[in-house]
Design an enzyme around this catalytic site. Structure first.
Site, PDB file in Angstrom:
ATOM      1  N   CYS A  33      12.032  -2.110   2.438  1.00 24.20           N
ATOM      2  CA  CYS A  33      12.501  -0.871   1.252  1.00 24.20           C
ATOM      3  C   CYS A  33      13.905  -0.975   1.279  1.00 24.20           C
ATOM      4  CB  CYS A  33      12.009   0.458   1.614  1.00 24.20           C
ATOM      5  SG  CYS A  33      13.410   1.329   3.103  1.00 24.20           S
TER       6      CYS A  33
ATOM      7  N   HIS B 146      12.577   5.915   4.345  1.00 21.29           N
ATOM      8  CA  HIS B 146      11.883   4.780   3.382  1.00 21.29           C
ATOM      9  C   HIS B 146      13.507   5.019   2.241  1.00 21.29           C
ATOM     10  CE1 HIS B 146       9.908   2.450   0.866  1.00 21.29           C
ATOM     11  NE2 HIS B 146       9.305   3.649   0.321  1.00 21.29           N
TER      12      HIS B 146
ATOM     13  N   HIS C   8       9.922   0.698  -5.385  1.00 18.41           N
ATOM     14  CA  HIS C   8      10.306   0.738  -4.282  1.00 18.41           C
ATOM     15  C   HIS C   8       9.571  -0.439  -3.604  1.00 18.41           C
ATOM     16  CE1 HIS C   8       6.950   3.358  -2.665  1.00 18.41           C
ATOM     17  NE2 HIS C   8       6.878   3.206  -3.963  1.00 18.41           N
TER      18      HIS C   8
END
Length: 157
Positions: A71, A121, A133
């Site tokens: 990520c 994240h 993402h």
């Protein structure tokens, strides 16, 4: 024709050439006196475009591109290609960004998912409550709706 009528014509042609140059090279420019926010917006727009161009790239823990990403590796790579250096981890990226409210978020801002006090994240806001993402092992870079209320937003630059 007088010289006066040639000046606007020349200015229009020069403006067209400059616009074409920017379009061909993908460059951005700031007018004298333009704000740093205008520059940040141009960088964010380019980073968003880079992230979208990586659609389908596989997730790999610790990967920072150009073919595999985790990520924060995707956000780091995208902003680097746009001309701005980010730190490596999602938490470090949160710490280095300018924190903004959800009502001020714009396409190209970072979206941080958190639990407790820590960020776990990150993605790039694409508008309409969606992010680009690299979600998890076995998945690929994709556009997805924000699935949690536990998010913070950050602006780069």
């Amino acid at each position: 024709m007088t010289a006066q009528t040639h000046v606007p014509s020349l200015a229009v042609r020069l403006g067209t050439v400059c616009a074409l140059t920017l379009a061909v090279t993908g460059a951005t420019t700031l007018a004298p006196g333009a704000t740093p926010d205008a520059h940040a917006a141009a960088v964010a727009a380019r980073a968003l475009h880079v992230a979208a161009s990586k659609k389908g790239a596989p997730y790999q823990y610790g990967a920072t591109g150009p073919y595999r990403f985790d990520c924060s590796g995707l956000t780091l790579y995208s902003f680097k290609q746009a001309g701005h250096k980010l730190p490596r981890s999602a938490q470090q990226q949160y710490n280095s960004s300018r924190h903004i409210t959800a009502s001020l978020r714009k396409a190209g801002d970072l979206v941080f998912f958190h639990s407790g006090g820590g960020v776990y994240h990150v993605g790039i806001y694409a508008g309409e409550n969606r992010i680009w993402h690299s979600p998890k092992s076995g998945a690929v870079v994709r556009l997805e709706r924000i699935w949690s209320d536990n998010v913070w937003y950050g602006r780069v630059g």
